[in-house]
Design a protein around this motif. Structure first.
Motif, PDB file in Angstrom:
ATOM      1  N   VAL A  33     -28.173  40.901 113.089  1.00 45.78           N
ATOM      2  CA  VAL A  33     -26.954  40.156 112.774  1.00 45.78           C
ATOM      3  C   VAL A  33     -26.276  40.823 111.582  1.00 45.78           C
ATOM      4  O   VAL A  33     -26.939  41.162 110.594  1.00 45.78           O
ATOM      5  N   TYR A  41     -25.020  32.552 111.910  1.00 44.00           N
ATOM      6  CA  TYR A  41     -26.132  32.687 112.837  1.00 44.00           C
ATOM      7  C   TYR A  41     -27.273  31.735 112.491  1.00 44.00           C
ATOM      8  O   TYR A  41     -27.965  31.230 113.367  1.00 44.00           O
ATOM      9  N   ARG A 128     -24.416  38.834 117.298  1.00 45.47           N
ATOM     10  CA  ARG A 128     -25.784  39.348 117.311  1.00 45.47           C
ATOM     11  C   ARG A 128     -25.946  40.499 118.285  1.00 45.47           C
ATOM     12  O   ARG A 128     -25.218  40.622 119.256  1.00 45.47           O
TER      13      ARG A 128
END
Length: 263
Positions: A33, A41, A128
Motif C-alpha cells: 500500500v 487501507y 493496494r
C-alpha cells in the motif's frame, strides 16, 4: 473373519478421510500500500474482517488473518500479509471472486447500496498491490491449543529445498525440527509451529518451496525463545539439525503482528 476385515477396512478409510478433511490449504497474499493511502487501507481491512466473516458463515472459507509486517527482506515491497484458510485445494484455487465479495459486503453492511459497494471495491483495488501470492498446503504441525487473536506475533520463514533434496528436507522438518518446536511449545516458549508446502507445481527456478510459521503469544515469549539454549542436546541431535539445515536455503524471514482474525 470377513466381517472383521470389512470393519477394519472401513475404519482405515474413515481415519484417512478424517485426516484429509483436517488438511488446511492457505493462500498468502503479500499486500503493498502506498504511504499516502495507509490510513484509508487500515479502515478498509477492518471492513474486510466483517466481509470474510460472512464468507466463513457461508462455509466458503475456514478462516482469515490480517498481519502487519514488522520486518522482512524489504519493507518497501509490502506492509501486510493476508492469509485465507480453505478446506480443500479446489476451494483454495477458486478463491473468493469480486462478485462474491461484494455480496458478502452487502450482507455485512446492509445500509450500503450496490453502487456504494462497487465504488468501495474499486477504490480498494486502486490503493493496494499484491506483488506476491503463495498457495500452500499444511503438512505437519505441533500439538497445541493455541488460539489466534490480535496481538499475536509470528515469523513466516520462506524456504527453498535444495534440488534433489525435497524429501530429505521435509523429513528433517518433521523428524528433527518439529520435536524441537514441540519442546518449545511444551515449555511455553512458543505458541504454535507448522510446516507448509507449496500446493502448486514449481520448476527449479521457484523462489521458495516451503514455509514455516512460528507463532508466539507476544514479544516476551518471542525473545525468551530466541535466548533459549538447549544444553541437553546430544551430539547426534546437533548433527541431525545441521544436516537438516543444509537440505534447504532460508530465503526470507518476515516478522508480523496479527491485527485482524476470523475463525
Amino acid at each position: 473373519m470377513k466381517k472383521l476385515l470389512f470393519f477394519l477396512l472401513c475404519g482405515m478409510l474413515w481415519v484417512s478421510s478424517l485426516k484429509a478433511q483436517q488438511t488446511q490449504y492457505m493462500v498468502f497474499e503479500f499486500v503493498k500500500v502506498e504511504n499516502e493511502q495507509l490510513f484509508d487501507y487500515i479502515e478498509f481491512k477492518s471492513l474486510m474482517e466483517k466481509v470474510y466473516r460472512q464468507a466463513l458463515n457461508d462455509k466458503r472459507i475456514i478462516g482469515w488473518d490480517f498481519w502487519s509486517l514488522q520486518s522482512g527482506a524489504d519493507n518497501s515491497d509490502f506492509q501486510y500479509i493476508m492469509v485465507t484458510y480453505y478446506n480443500n485445494p479446489v476451494e483454495m484455487m477458486n478463491g473468493l471472486d469480486e462478485q462474491s465479495m461484494m455480496e458478502y459486503t452487502k450482507i455485512a453492511y446492509p445500509h450500503l447500496s450496490s453502487v456504494q459497494v462497487a465504488k468501495l471495491f474499486q477504490e480498494s483495488l486502486k490503493m493496494r498491490d499484491m506483488p506476491m501470492r503463495l498457495y500452500m498446503k499444511k503438512i505437519t504441525e505441533t500439538k497445541d491449543n493455541f488460539q489466534m487473536k490480535p496481538g499475536v506475533l509470528a515469523s513466516f520463514d520462506l524456504m527453498k529445498a535444495n534440488e534433489g533434496e525435497f524429501d530429505t528436507y521435509e523429513k528433517a522438518e518433521d523428524e528433527v525440527f518439529k520435536p524441537i518446536h514441540q519442546k518449545y511449545v511444551d515449555q511455553n516458549l512458543m505458541g504454535h509451529w507448522s510446516l507448509l508446502r507449496t500446493a502448486l507445481p514449481l520448476g527449479s527456478e521457484a523462489k521458495s518451496t516451503h514455509l514455516t510459521m512460528n507463532v508466539y503469544k507476544d514479544y516476551m515469549q518471542f525473545f525468551n525463545a530466541q535466548s533459549y539454549e538447549d544444553i541437553n542436546q546430544t551430539a547426534a541431535q546437533r548433527e541431525a539439525v545441521n544436516k537438516g539445515l543444509k537440505s534447504r536455503d532460508q530465503k526470507w524471514v518476515y516478522l508480523a503482528t496479527l491485527e485482524n482474525v476470523v475463525r
